[in-house]
Design a protein around this motif. Sequence first.
Motif, mmCIF file in Angstrom:
data_model
loop_
_atom_site.group_PDB
_atom_site.id
_atom_site.type_symbol
_atom_site.label_atom_id
_atom_site.label_comp_id
_atom_site.label_asym_id
_atom_site.label_seq_id
_atom_site.Cartn_x
_atom_site.Cartn_y
_atom_site.Cartn_z
ATOM 1 N N TRP A 64 -49.407 13.136 37.069
ATOM 2 C CA TRP A 64 -49.867 12.316 35.946
ATOM 3 C C TRP A 64 -50.415 10.981 36.433
ATOM 4 O O TRP A 64 -51.491 10.533 36.014
ATOM 5 C CB TRP A 64 -48.706 12.109 34.979
ATOM 6 C CG TRP A 64 -49.002 11.264 33.783
ATOM 7 C CD1 TRP A 64 -48.553 9.993 33.552
ATOM 8 C CD2 TRP A 64 -49.796 11.620 32.635
ATOM 9 N NE1 TRP A 64 -49.016 9.544 32.341
ATOM 10 C CE2 TRP A 64 -49.780 10.514 31.758
ATOM 11 C CE3 TRP A 64 -50.508 12.760 32.287
ATOM 12 C CZ2 TRP A 64 -50.452 10.523 30.541
ATOM 13 C CZ3 TRP A 64 -51.190 12.767 31.064
ATOM 14 C CH2 TRP A 64 -51.152 11.653 30.213
ATOM 15 N N HIS A 101 -57.640 9.750 31.987
ATOM 16 C CA HIS A 101 -57.167 10.610 33.078
ATOM 17 C C HIS A 101 -58.309 11.529 33.491
ATOM 18 O O HIS A 101 -58.934 12.169 32.642
ATOM 19 C CB HIS A 101 -55.961 11.445 32.637
ATOM 20 C CG HIS A 101 -54.680 10.692 32.688
ATOM 21 N ND1 HIS A 101 -54.357 9.727 31.769
ATOM 22 C CD2 HIS A 101 -53.644 10.752 33.564
ATOM 23 C CE1 HIS A 101 -53.151 9.232 32.055
ATOM 24 N NE2 HIS A 101 -52.707 9.836 33.146
ATOM 25 N N ARG A 117 -52.503 14.184 27.570
ATOM 26 C CA ARG A 117 -51.156 14.733 27.364
ATOM 27 C C ARG A 117 -51.216 16.252 27.212
ATOM 28 O O ARG A 117 -50.435 16.976 27.807
ATOM 29 C CB ARG A 117 -50.517 14.137 26.111
ATOM 30 C CG ARG A 117 -49.942 12.751 26.266
ATOM 31 C CD ARG A 117 -49.349 12.290 24.946
ATOM 32 N NE ARG A 117 -48.561 11.082 25.123
ATOM 33 C CZ ARG A 117 -47.907 10.476 24.131
ATOM 34 N NH1 ARG A 117 -47.960 10.980 22.904
ATOM 35 N NH2 ARG A 117 -47.199 9.391 24.368
ATOM 36 N N TYR A 121 -50.414 16.707 31.184
ATOM 37 C CA TYR A 121 -48.960 16.518 31.228
ATOM 38 C C TYR A 121 -48.192 17.728 30.705
ATOM 39 O O TYR A 121 -47.294 18.253 31.386
ATOM 40 C CB TYR A 121 -48.554 15.259 30.457
ATOM 41 C CG TYR A 121 -47.121 14.884 30.694
ATOM 42 C CD1 TYR A 121 -46.769 14.110 31.792
ATOM 43 C CD2 TYR A 121 -46.114 15.332 29.850
ATOM 44 C CE1 TYR A 121 -45.438 13.786 32.039
ATOM 45 C CE2 TYR A 121 -44.785 15.018 30.088
ATOM 46 C CZ TYR A 121 -44.466 14.242 31.181
ATOM 47 O OH TYR A 121 -43.157 13.936 31.419
ATOM 48 N N ARG A 196 -47.385 8.225 28.963
ATOM 49 C CA ARG A 196 -47.794 9.622 28.955
ATOM 50 C C ARG A 196 -47.614 10.184 27.570
ATOM 51 O O ARG A 196 -47.134 9.577 26.683
ATOM 52 C CB ARG A 196 -47.009 10.423 29.987
ATOM 53 C CG ARG A 196 -45.475 10.381 29.785
ATOM 54 C CD ARG A 196 -44.797 11.296 30.790
ATOM 55 N NE ARG A 196 -43.375 11.218 30.663
ATOM 56 C CZ ARG A 196 -42.613 10.323 31.289
ATOM 57 N NH1 ARG A 196 -43.146 9.444 32.073
ATOM 58 N NH2 ARG A 196 -41.309 10.321 31.126
#
Length: 196
Positions: A64, A101, A117, A121, A196
């Motif tokens: 992450w 990200h 996410r 993640y 996150r």
Amino acid sequence: MPVHVVSKRRGSAWLTKNHPDALVLDVTSKGPSPWVRLSPFYPHGDIPVPFTPNTTGASVEGIWQALKVFEHADVDPTKLHVTTMTGLKRTVRRHGPVQGHRTGLEGTTLLQYEDARRRIYLPTYRWVLETRAATEIATLRDLTAEQEVVLLDYTTNGDVTDLRTPLSHAALVAQHLRSETGFVEQPDHDRHGQGR
């Protein structure tokens, strides 16, 4: 039996009052073995990095953080190899505001928070629960069949759409235990939307 997620900051007196008969398990990076293995900081190793073929990371948190892009810093592949459960965080104080990200170490797309996410993640953490921590999950299923269980975490947010606070991995574990299909919604690649 119910599975509850409680902030570790509540303290033992609150737990005794509100969950007197529960088995309390600390699943944070400071928790005891084997439950520490449920922490996203735990260095299971060989975890596939999303959107990056033939590349693995030591921990979910390392992946992450490695794919996070800031105003003054791009991806950081060194985070993939951290096995100490410390030194993983990359902060806005040091690198400037989060831009998103990256879809892989060499990806050209930046995912916004909720999309990251869902697409980085959640699938990565689910992979860990289903492979590296499968024994702990099976044990938890047995325990929750017999008694009330409280999972301790620093946050309790299990709603991927609630961007105000970081996701609680304990809440994700609880969802995983309650569901036959696990907690992760399959990524919706048509959706486009820093914690996150």
